[in-house]
Design a protein around this motif. Structure first.
Motif, PDB file in Angstrom:
ATOM      1  N   ASN A   1      -7.322  24.373 -19.738  1.00 35.34           N
ATOM      2  CA  ASN A   1      -6.997  23.552 -20.903  1.00 35.34           C
ATOM      3  C   ASN A   1      -7.962  23.795 -22.062  1.00 35.34           C
ATOM      4  OD1 ASN A   1      -6.518  21.478 -22.744  1.00 35.34           O
ATOM      5  ND2 ASN A   1      -5.772  20.129 -21.108  1.00 35.34           N
ATOM      6  N   MET A   2      -7.491  24.519 -23.081  1.00 35.43           N
ATOM      7  CA  MET A   2      -8.362  24.861 -24.215  1.00 35.43           C
ATOM      8  C   MET A   2      -8.660  23.656 -25.093  1.00 35.43           C
ATOM      9  SD  MET A   2      -7.686  28.621 -25.779  1.00 35.43           S
ATOM     10  CE  MET A   2      -9.268  28.855 -26.564  1.00 35.43           C
ATOM     11  N   GLU A   3      -7.645  22.792 -25.277  1.00 28.23           N
ATOM     12  CA  GLU A   3      -7.847  21.621 -26.133  1.00 28.23           C
ATOM     13  C   GLU A   3      -8.930  20.709 -25.562  1.00 28.23           C
ATOM     14  OE1 GLU A   3      -4.860  22.968 -25.778  1.00 28.23           O
ATOM     15  OE2 GLU A   3      -4.375  23.372 -27.886  1.00 28.23           O
TER      16      GLU A   3
ATOM     17  N   ARG B   1     -13.037  27.982 -23.144  1.00 26.48           N
ATOM     18  CA  ARG B   1     -13.537  28.140 -24.516  1.00 26.48           C
ATOM     19  C   ARG B   1     -13.727  29.614 -24.815  1.00 26.48           C
ATOM     20  NH1 ARG B   1     -18.525  24.382 -23.192  1.00 26.48           N
ATOM     21  NH2 ARG B   1     -17.298  23.516 -21.496  1.00 26.48           N
TER      22      ARG B   1
ATOM     23  N   ASN C   1     -11.043  26.407 -30.723  1.00 27.46           N
ATOM     24  CA  ASN C   1     -10.700  25.523 -29.603  1.00 27.46           C
ATOM     25  C   ASN C   1      -9.219  25.370 -29.334  1.00 27.46           C
ATOM     26  OD1 ASN C   1     -10.042  24.086 -31.785  1.00 27.46           O
ATOM     27  ND2 ASN C   1     -11.474  22.402 -31.460  1.00 27.46           N
ATOM     28  N   SER C   2      -8.423  26.318 -29.828  1.00 29.54           N
ATOM     29  CA  SER C   2      -7.027  26.293 -29.412  1.00 29.54           C
ATOM     30  C   SER C   2      -6.510  27.717 -29.355  1.00 29.54           C
ATOM     31  CB  SER C   2      -6.179  25.446 -30.364  1.00 29.54           C
ATOM     32  OG  SER C   2      -5.287  26.266 -31.080  1.00 29.54           O
TER      33      SER C   2
ATOM     34  N   ARG D   1      -3.725  28.961 -30.319  1.00 22.39           N
ATOM     35  CA  ARG D   1      -3.098  29.400 -31.553  1.00 22.39           C
ATOM     36  C   ARG D   1      -4.134  29.944 -32.539  1.00 22.39           C
ATOM     37  NH1 ARG D   1      -0.822  26.521 -35.762  1.00 22.39           N
ATOM     38  NH2 ARG D   1      -1.855  24.584 -35.142  1.00 22.39           N
TER      39      ARG D   1
END
Ligand code: ADP
Ligand code: MG
Ligand code: ZN
Length: 450
Positions: free
Chosen positions: A183-185, A190, A215-216, A218
């Motif tokens: 989970n990047m969010e 990271r 932190n995402s 995209r």
């Protein structure tokens, strides 16, 4: 474009162990502030760290999955720097004796196998978390000493999209292994990106800039894309790229300088005298290797050849382990792997997308989808009726009730079975003709509008 970007990624992955790296505190997210702490992870004087074996197991597993050499001699070192959420005044990491080196991650990129070298993977502890409230700041040490692995790639990547694909595949491998939730969010994965550009044909690398705080998912590609443009513009206007760390600002889609090379930390690494050197003997590696699952790329190739589906479809169907397991069960149970792929790639992924659901929350079960395919193949229902049943099961007003039934029961309840007994059909035709003798005796004419 006459410039070529050169990119290397440093990825931090939080490991899914129950306890922290050097103490028995819970490593899980979500407890009250500072609840998951003890003298070791709050850096009390005299408290001694004890290595969590499971962290080493997971690091070895990740190394094996990325074709690394697993090193026998491991040393934990102190990386010295002051930060309020790092209470010891240093971070315990690995420096010159990391656990994994010389690996490679291979993935499908632009329809061919692409490999990115892995320089090293090392184990280290995370820092705590500071929050700032105007006049004062608070420190929460729940995350202090939670285990991470840092995966450092070679500067083998040549475009922002390739960097994105590499990262997606790395994440997928970590998820397959069950060592990270990806989970990047939430920061369990990271990424720092190192970017330089050089004239095409040049063999020497240009000066690199390190981008932090992406932190995402995209933003990884966007940040790199922006940075490539910025560096090319500098060189084109006769200026020089300076080696520095920059932060990506997603709101403005640009990078801003954080610190220059001159301001870089001198971490004064030295072996942590509180921790013995760690020997990872070959039996240990052998034991861990038994837990290595079939990885995404291998699974994709097997699906493509065994089930005769396009590699592109196979890649999507193997992006996650639950997705691959769902597909394989439907393929085998239905006896029609091609149809299984078509239903999943088309209708099922559309429904999941629309309802923002994971495959594990699929509104149609594996057995139902397999039975639906079998019902078409046996001629019991037509393709058109099958689509209708699929919709009824997944998104119609009766979905909640119908989805508890088997496909056979749905067909029966809704009277959808296609009649293919010719005797029965002929009897119905005869009855209708007998009841409409007048029309039957009339000669068929071209003028008849019906
Ligand atoms: P640091 O610890 O200062 O970040 P490393 O030696 O660990 O330095 O390198 C970090 C990353 O930088 C690696 O992923 C590597 O591939 C990448 N890298 C090194 N040189 C270049 C370059 N000239 N251009 C782009 N990336 C580079
Ligand atoms: Mg770095
Ligand atoms: Zn603790």
């Amino acid at each position: 474009m006459s410039y070529e970007p050169v990119i290397g990624l440093e990825v931090h992955a939080q490991l899914l162990t129950k306890s922290k790296l050097f103490c028995a505190c819970s490593a899980h997210f979500g407890a009250g502030d500072n609840e998951n702490t003890c003298p070791v992870c709050t850096g009390m004087p005299g408290a001694l760290p004890v290595l969590n074996r499971e962290v080493v197991n997971m690091a070895i597993l990740a190394g094996l999955a990325m074709n690394c050499e697993i090193r026998e001699n491991n040393v934990f070192s102190r990386k010295n720097y002051f930060y309020p959420d790092s209470p010891k005044g240093y971070q315990i990491s690995q420096f010159d004796e990391p656990i994994c080196v010389n690996g490679r991650v291979t993935f499908l990129f632009e329809n061919k196998d692409q490999s990115v070298g892995i320089t090293r993977i090392h184990m280290e502890e995370d820092a705590g978390k500071s929050t700032h409230h105007g006049e004062f700041s608070l420190v929460n040490l729940n995350r202090s000493s939670v285990p991470l692995i840092e995966i450092v790639s070679e500067p083998d990547i040549r475009s922002a999209t390739e960097a994105g694909e590499y990262l997606r595949n790395l994440r997928s491998i970590l998820l397959y292994l069950g060592v990270c939730d990806g989970n990047m969010e939430e920061g369990s994965l990271r990424c720092d990106a190192n970017v330089s550009v050089r004239k095409k044909g040049e063999t020497k690398f240009g000066t690199r800039v390190e981008l932090k705080n992406i932190n995402s998912f995209r933003f990884v590609e966007k940040a790199i894309e922006y940075e490539i443009g910025r560096q090319v513009d500098l060189i084109e206007s006769g200026q020089k790229v300076v080696q520095e760390t920059r932060l990506y600002d997603p709101d403005k889609n640009r990078t801003v300088s954080m610190r220059s090379k001159e301001e870089a930390h001198d971490y004064r690494y030295f072996p942590d005298p509180d921790l013995l050197p760690l020997t990872v003997d070959r039996e240990w590696v052998g034991r861990v290797s038994k837990n290595l699952p079939e990885l995404p790329l291998a699974k994709m190739k097997r699906f493509a050849s065994e089930y005769k589906i396009p590699e592109y479809d196979a890649q999507i169907l193997t992006q996650s382990r639950p997705m691959a397991e769902f597909y394989e069960e439907v393929a085998v149970k239905s006896g029609n792997p091609k149809a299984a792929s078509n239903w999943m790639m088309g209708d099922l992924l559309r429904v999941l997308n629309e309802e923002k659901k994971e495959i594990t929350e699929s509104p149609i079960s594996r057995t139902q989808l397999a039975d639906l395919i079998k019902a078409i193949d046996s001629g019991q229902i037509s393709g058109r009726i099958a689509k209708k049943i699929f919709e009824d099961l997944t998104e119609g007003p009766e979905a909640a009730t119908l989805s508890k039934m088997s496909v056979g029961e749905v067909i029966k309840t809704k009277g959808l079975a296609q009649v293919s007994d010719t005797g029965a059909i002929e009897a119905v035709i005869a009855k209708i003709m007998a009841a409409n003798a007048e029309q039957v005796s009339r000669p068929a004419g071209p003028a008849d509008p019906f």
